[in-house]
Motif scaffolding. Structure first.
Motif, PDB file in Angstrom:
ATOM      1  N   MET A   1      -7.897  23.115 -20.767  1.00  0.00           N
ATOM      2  CA  MET A   1      -6.436  23.185 -20.827  1.00  0.00           C
ATOM      3  C   MET A   1      -5.962  23.685 -22.191  1.00  0.00           C
ATOM      4  N   ASN A   2      -4.897  24.491 -22.168  1.00  0.00           N
ATOM      5  CA  ASN A   2      -4.347  25.019 -23.415  1.00  0.00           C
ATOM      6  C   ASN A   2      -2.992  24.384 -23.727  1.00  0.00           C
ATOM      7  N   TYR A   3      -2.657  24.468 -25.002  1.00  0.00           N
ATOM      8  CA  TYR A   3      -1.410  23.881 -25.488  1.00  0.00           C
ATOM      9  C   TYR A   3      -0.587  24.949 -26.177  1.00  0.00           C
ATOM     10  N   TRP A   4       0.719  24.881 -25.989  1.00  0.00           N
ATOM     11  CA  TRP A   4       1.615  25.942 -26.469  1.00  0.00           C
ATOM     12  C   TRP A   4       2.879  25.363 -27.083  1.00  0.00           C
ATOM     13  N   LEU A   5       3.494  26.208 -27.908  1.00  0.00           N
ATOM     14  CA  LEU A   5       4.848  25.904 -28.355  1.00  0.00           C
ATOM     15  C   LEU A   5       5.711  27.094 -27.958  1.00  0.00           C
ATOM     16  N   MET A   6       6.821  26.813 -27.304  1.00  0.00           N
ATOM     17  CA  MET A   6       7.720  27.880 -26.882  1.00  0.00           C
ATOM     18  C   MET A   6       9.117  27.626 -27.432  1.00  0.00           C
ATOM     19  N   LYS A   7       9.666  28.688 -28.039  1.00  0.00           N
ATOM     20  CA  LYS A   7      10.985  28.566 -28.661  1.00  0.00           C
ATOM     21  C   LYS A   7      12.075  28.918 -27.665  1.00  0.00           C
ATOM     22  N   THR A   8      13.189  28.242 -27.824  1.00  0.00           N
ATOM     23  CA  THR A   8      14.374  28.608 -27.066  1.00  0.00           C
ATOM     24  C   THR A   8      15.594  28.256 -27.901  1.00  0.00           C
ATOM     25  N   GLU A   9      16.657  29.014 -27.689  1.00  0.00           N
ATOM     26  CA  GLU A   9      17.904  28.681 -28.358  1.00  0.00           C
ATOM     27  C   GLU A   9      18.681  27.767 -27.423  1.00  0.00           C
ATOM     28  N   PRO A  10      18.893  26.533 -27.846  1.00  0.00           N
ATOM     29  CA  PRO A  10      19.504  25.559 -26.937  1.00  0.00           C
ATOM     30  C   PRO A  10      20.912  25.951 -26.475  1.00  0.00           C
ATOM     31  N   ASP A  11      21.595  26.773 -27.254  1.00  0.00           N
ATOM     32  CA  ASP A  11      22.914  27.241 -26.806  1.00  0.00           C
ATOM     33  C   ASP A  11      22.781  28.105 -25.560  1.00  0.00           C
ATOM     34  N   THR A  12      21.615  28.715 -25.403  1.00  0.00           N
ATOM     35  CA  THR A  12      21.359  29.561 -24.240  1.00  0.00           C
ATOM     36  C   THR A  12      20.622  28.781 -23.154  1.00  0.00           C
ATOM     37  N   PHE A  13      19.539  28.106 -23.566  1.00  0.00           N
ATOM     38  CA  PHE A  13      18.763  27.322 -22.606  1.00  0.00           C
ATOM     39  C   PHE A  13      18.066  26.189 -23.345  1.00  0.00           C
ATOM     40  N   SER A  14      18.494  24.976 -23.080  1.00  0.00           N
ATOM     41  CA  SER A  14      17.983  23.817 -23.823  1.00  0.00           C
ATOM     42  C   SER A  14      17.062  22.969 -22.963  1.00  0.00           C
ATOM     43  N   ILE A  15      16.480  21.969 -23.580  1.00  0.00           N
ATOM     44  CA  ILE A  15      15.634  21.023 -22.841  1.00  0.00           C
ATOM     45  C   ILE A  15      16.466  20.300 -21.765  1.00  0.00           C
ATOM     46  N   ASP A  16      17.742  20.101 -22.048  1.00  0.00           N
ATOM     47  CA  ASP A  16      18.611  19.465 -21.038  1.00  0.00           C
ATOM     48  C   ASP A  16      18.817  20.375 -19.833  1.00  0.00           C
ATOM     49  N   ASP A  17      18.941  21.678 -20.105  1.00  0.00           N
ATOM     50  CA  ASP A  17      19.057  22.629 -18.995  1.00  0.00           C
ATOM     51  C   ASP A  17      17.792  22.613 -18.144  1.00  0.00           C
ATOM     52  N   LEU A  18      16.637  22.549 -18.822  1.00  0.00           N
ATOM     53  CA  LEU A  18      15.369  22.522 -18.084  1.00  0.00           C
ATOM     54  C   LEU A  18      15.259  21.230 -17.270  1.00  0.00           C
ATOM     55  N   LYS A  19      15.736  20.132 -17.849  1.00  0.00           N
ATOM     56  CA  LYS A  19      15.712  18.846 -17.142  1.00  0.00           C
ATOM     57  C   LYS A  19      16.557  18.926 -15.872  1.00  0.00           C
ATOM     58  N   LYS A  20      17.725  19.512 -16.013  1.00  0.00           N
ATOM     59  CA  LYS A  20      18.643  19.636 -14.890  1.00  0.00           C
ATOM     60  C   LYS A  20      18.048  20.516 -13.794  1.00  0.00           C
ATOM     61  N   ARG A  21      17.440  21.625 -14.203  1.00  0.00           N
ATOM     62  CA  ARG A  21      16.969  22.610 -13.227  1.00  0.00           C
ATOM     63  C   ARG A  21      15.536  22.352 -12.784  1.00  0.00           C
ATOM     64  N   LYS A  22      14.861  21.426 -13.475  1.00  0.00           N
ATOM     65  CA  LYS A  22      13.491  21.008 -13.149  1.00  0.00           C
ATOM     66  C   LYS A  22      12.454  22.088 -13.418  1.00  0.00           C
ATOM     67  N   LYS A  23      12.712  23.317 -12.898  1.00  0.00           N
ATOM     68  CA  LYS A  23      11.775  24.420 -13.109  1.00  0.00           C
ATOM     69  C   LYS A  23      12.549  25.659 -13.500  1.00  0.00           C
ATOM     70  N   GLU A  24      11.900  26.521 -14.263  1.00  0.00           N
ATOM     71  CA  GLU A  24      12.577  27.750 -14.676  1.00  0.00           C
ATOM     72  C   GLU A  24      11.548  28.827 -15.008  1.00  0.00           C
ATOM     73  N   PHE A  25      11.806  30.050 -14.556  1.00  0.00           N
ATOM     74  CA  PHE A  25      10.957  31.153 -14.992  1.00  0.00           C
ATOM     75  C   PHE A  25      11.339  31.517 -16.420  1.00  0.00           C
ATOM     76  N   TRP A  26      10.342  31.568 -17.285  1.00  0.00           N
ATOM     77  CA  TRP A  26      10.595  31.784 -18.707  1.00  0.00           C
ATOM     78  C   TRP A  26      10.762  33.279 -18.964  1.00  0.00           C
ATOM     79  N   ASP A  27      11.900  33.817 -18.570  1.00  0.00           N
ATOM     80  CA  ASP A  27      12.065  35.265 -18.652  1.00  0.00           C
ATOM     81  C   ASP A  27      12.534  35.717 -20.035  1.00  0.00           C
ATOM     82  N   GLY A  28      12.496  37.029 -20.237  1.00  0.00           N
ATOM     83  CA  GLY A  28      13.033  37.590 -21.471  1.00  0.00           C
ATOM     84  C   GLY A  28      12.085  37.619 -22.650  1.00  0.00           C
ATOM     85  N   VAL A  29      10.818  37.328 -22.432  1.00  0.00           N
ATOM     86  CA  VAL A  29       9.865  37.470 -23.539  1.00  0.00           C
ATOM     87  C   VAL A  29       9.604  38.960 -23.745  1.00  0.00           C
ATOM     88  N   ARG A  30      10.033  39.470 -24.899  1.00  0.00           N
ATOM     89  CA  ARG A  30       9.936  40.921 -25.153  1.00  0.00           C
ATOM     90  C   ARG A  30       9.227  41.177 -26.481  1.00  0.00           C
TER      91      ARG A  30
END
Length: 150
Positions: free
Chosen positions: A1-30
């Motif tokens: 198993m691997n471990y990662w750190l992924m950044k997000t700007e909470p104003d756009t998508f926060s841990i609370d948003d992920l909690k609410k939506r349960k799952k999310e495709f992590w799009d926009g990695v460019r």
DNA sequence: GCCAACGTTGGC
DNA sequence: GCCAACGTTGGC
């Protein structure tokens, strides 16, 4: 198993948003380096620290898991999307994403300052000078140490 | 809002 | 392939 750190700007998508939506495709990695990590090394079941950047409370805010193998990021084909890439084709996609599932929100944000102060974490890519990676690998030890600060 | 430290683009 | 100009990231 691997471990990662992924950044997000909470104003756009926060841990609370992920909690609410349960799952999310992590799009926009460019970013190619981040993409390569995701495409080549990220596996179903890997654990992720969700990091809030460019905000008031900078730091690690929660934990998530990877629930899919990586697949082409649909937003690259969508002309309406700000992530549209005219050089990407369905035959030769450039960008990929995985689906991320909420695991838990930390009781408090583990701040960047605390992480910098922890000598055992001095090799973390996150705190290296000039680091701009939005997805970076962690050692299990680093993952555990960060969570132990909670 | 500033700016250092990147990464990307495109002319040559 | 070089590199200047430009764009982005992200802490402060």
């Amino acid at each position: 198993m691997n471990y990662w750190l992924m950044k997000t700007e909470p104003d756009t998508f926060s841990i609370d948003d992920l909690k609410k939506r349960k799952k999310e495709f992590w799009d926009g990695v460019r970013n190619y380096q981040a993409r390569n990590f995701m495409r080549d090394n990220m596996k179903k079941g890997d654990l992720i620290l969700i990091y809030h950047s460019s905000c008031k409370e900078i730091g690690v805010a929660g934990v998530a898991t990877v629930t899919t193998e990586c697949t082409p990021d649909k937003t690259q084909f969508d002309e309406e999307s700000k992530y549209f890439d005219k050089k990407a084709t369905k035959e030769k996609p450039r960008w990929f994403y995985v689906e991320v599932k909420f695991k838990k929100k930390l009781k408090r944000v583990i701040s960047l300052d605390e992480i910098k102060e922890e000598t055992k974490l001095k090799d973390l890519a996150l705190i290296k000078k000039g680091n701009r990676l939005s997805i970076m690998p962690l050692k299990k030890k680093e993952f555990d140490i960060i969570l132990s600060l909670e």
